[in-house]
Scaffold this motif. Structure first.
Motif, PDB file in Angstrom:
ATOM      1  N   TYR A  15      63.337  38.831 -43.126  1.00  0.00           N
ATOM      2  CA  TYR A  15      62.306  37.901 -43.580  1.00  0.00           C
ATOM      3  C   TYR A  15      61.779  37.042 -42.429  1.00  0.00           C
ATOM      4  N   ALA A  16      62.647  36.666 -41.514  1.00  0.00           N
ATOM      5  CA  ALA A  16      62.205  35.898 -40.349  1.00  0.00           C
ATOM      6  C   ALA A  16      61.220  36.711 -39.517  1.00  0.00           C
ATOM      7  N   LEU A  17      61.517  37.997 -39.323  1.00  0.00           N
ATOM      8  CA  LEU A  17      60.607  38.844 -38.559  1.00  0.00           C
ATOM      9  C   LEU A  17      59.284  39.063 -39.292  1.00  0.00           C
ATOM     10  N   ILE A  31      55.622  38.048 -37.787  1.00  0.00           N
ATOM     11  CA  ILE A  31      54.481  38.974 -37.680  1.00  0.00           C
ATOM     12  C   ILE A  31      53.264  38.414 -38.404  1.00  0.00           C
ATOM     13  N   VAL A  32      53.479  37.819 -39.582  1.00  0.00           N
ATOM     14  CA  VAL A  32      52.374  37.191 -40.310  1.00  0.00           C
ATOM     15  C   VAL A  32      51.768  36.067 -39.485  1.00  0.00           C
ATOM     16  N   ALA A  83      55.046  30.426 -38.842  1.00  0.00           N
ATOM     17  CA  ALA A  83      55.947  30.310 -37.695  1.00  0.00           C
ATOM     18  C   ALA A  83      57.076  29.330 -37.990  1.00  0.00           C
ATOM     19  N   GLY A  84      56.768  28.248 -38.674  1.00  0.00           N
ATOM     20  CA  GLY A  84      57.802  27.287 -39.051  1.00  0.00           C
ATOM     21  C   GLY A  84      58.822  27.898 -39.996  1.00  0.00           C
ATOM     22  N   ILE A  85      58.346  28.646 -40.971  1.00  0.00           N
ATOM     23  CA  ILE A  85      59.253  29.317 -41.914  1.00  0.00           C
ATOM     24  C   ILE A  85      60.108  30.338 -41.172  1.00  0.00           C
ATOM     25  N   ALA A  86      59.512  31.086 -40.257  1.00  0.00           N
ATOM     26  CA  ALA A  86      60.260  32.083 -39.489  1.00  0.00           C
ATOM     27  C   ALA A  86      61.356  31.414 -38.666  1.00  0.00           C
ATOM     28  N   ILE A 119      62.897  28.528 -39.309  1.00  0.00           N
ATOM     29  CA  ILE A 119      63.946  28.061 -40.214  1.00  0.00           C
ATOM     30  C   ILE A 119      64.824  29.218 -40.675  1.00  0.00           C
ATOM     31  N   LEU A 120      64.209  30.325 -41.062  1.00  0.00           N
ATOM     32  CA  LEU A 120      64.984  31.482 -41.509  1.00  0.00           C
ATOM     33  C   LEU A 120      65.851  32.048 -40.391  1.00  0.00           C
ATOM     34  N   PHE A 121      65.352  32.037 -39.169  1.00  0.00           N
ATOM     35  CA  PHE A 121      66.143  32.543 -38.047  1.00  0.00           C
ATOM     36  C   PHE A 121      67.346  31.652 -37.777  1.00  0.00           C
ATOM     37  N   ILE A 122      67.165  30.339 -37.874  1.00  0.00           N
ATOM     38  CA  ILE A 122      68.280  29.407 -37.676  1.00  0.00           C
ATOM     39  C   ILE A 122      69.321  29.595 -38.772  1.00  0.00           C
TER      40      ILE A 122
END
Length: 51
Positions: free
Chosen positions: A4-6, A10-11, A28-31, A33-36
């Protein structure tokens, strides 16, 4: 979680190229947070397996 982060990354890139700055920033902010969250869960998982 990493998937989901990836997807959000990409979006964000596509939105930035097309000129949608607000959507790109949000994605980008959501990505980020999900990566962390993914990193935290991966570290916890590795520590629990070590025992």
């Amino acid at each position: 979680m990493l998937h989901y982060a990836l997807v959000f990354l990409i979006v964000a890139i596509i939105a930035a190229v097309l000129g949608f700055g607000g959507i790109a920033g949000t994605a980008a902010g959501i990505a980020k947070i999900l990566f962390i969250v993914f990193l935290i869960l991966a570290i916890i998982s590795f520590l629990r397996r070590a025992k």
